[in-house]
Design an enzyme around this catalytic site. Sequence first.
Site, PDB file in Angstrom:
ATOM      1  N   SER A  69       0.702  -1.213   0.009  1.00 14.00           N
ATOM      2  CA  SER A  69       0.146   0.022   0.085  1.00 14.00           C
ATOM      3  C   SER A  69       1.118   1.394   0.226  1.00 14.00           C
ATOM      4  O   SER A  69       0.702   1.479  -0.356  1.00 14.00           O
ATOM      5  CB  SER A  69      -1.355   0.220   1.254  1.00 14.00           C
ATOM      6  OG  SER A  69      -0.346   0.262   2.313  1.00 14.00           O
ATOM      7  N   LYS A 137      -0.081   4.351   6.994  1.00 16.53           N
ATOM      8  CA  LYS A 137      -0.001   5.344   6.005  1.00 16.53           C
ATOM      9  C   LYS A 137       0.660   6.131   6.204  1.00 16.53           C
ATOM     10  O   LYS A 137       0.818   7.183   7.252  1.00 16.53           O
ATOM     11  CB  LYS A 137      -1.907   5.183   6.165  1.00 16.53           C
ATOM     12  CG  LYS A 137      -2.497   3.839   6.239  1.00 16.53           C
ATOM     13  CD  LYS A 137      -2.407   3.363   5.110  1.00 16.53           C
ATOM     14  CE  LYS A 137      -2.848   1.896   5.121  1.00 16.53           C
ATOM     15  NZ  LYS A 137      -2.615   0.722   3.846  1.00 16.53           N
TER      16      LYS A 137
END
Length: 290
Positions: A69, A137
């Site tokens: 990701s 993230k």
Amino acid sequence: MTTDDTAPDSAAEVPDPEASEGADSRSSSAKRKHLPVWQESILLLAVALGLAIVIKALFVQAFYIPSESMEPGLVKNDRILVQKVSYWFGRTPQRGDVVVFEDPGQWLGPADSEGPTGFASLLSKVGLYPTGGHLVKRVIGTEGDVVECCDEQGRIKVNGRAIDESAYLGPDPGKCNAEISDWISERDTALSRPCSWTIGPIPKGKLLVLGDNRGHSADSRAHLCSPEDDPCTESPWVDTDLVVGKVFTLIWPRDRWRWISRPEVFEAVPDNPPADLLEKAKKADAVPGT
């Protein structure tokens, strides 16, 4: 004239200070015995483990990247170091920070939640092995922000200001830089507007986070409620209390070692959204603001 035969001979009986000091030194040396090697080894190991635990708890901790990701900057199974000093004394993550945080609630699958096992698990508890069960993230929005997707060039907007993220985004972000794709979310009603959503204002103590590999990141977008979700039981937010720290370096593989810092593009974002955008966000039906 007579002499006193009983008078002491001062030269013979006055103690020699140097001789006394030497005797004391030899006596002290005799009393101080070295510990056996095995005892010294145990003591040094205990001190090292104690320091490792303190460093992990207060300063630096190792993690690994659990998925694709955050590509291309951070690749699956990369080893990273997270520093905690930036968020001491009530300070919170800033827009653009790459952060490690605990799972806010079933964001991770069973395999990703397990973390290291066996001896590696023991080492991870003292900070000598990367810890699993966490997510990595980039912070896009903080308390009070309104985030939009997207402008005419496909750029995400924060408080009305478009962000040029081309320096770190993956090669295939989709139609826009924060598209809600079928891979991310299976909510058909939400997918009818994949590049047209507004969220905010972000509640107190919360963050909105996205992966850099926008086409393959189950981030805050995967937890956006669709217009038909009433009441909304999903939450796209990450609580600031769940943030472990800020990623500051990629340490492994060695040939890709580098420092990681906050991109300058976020410095131009206004501190507060304009009034018309705030009103638009309150009327938006993608997710509630609280």
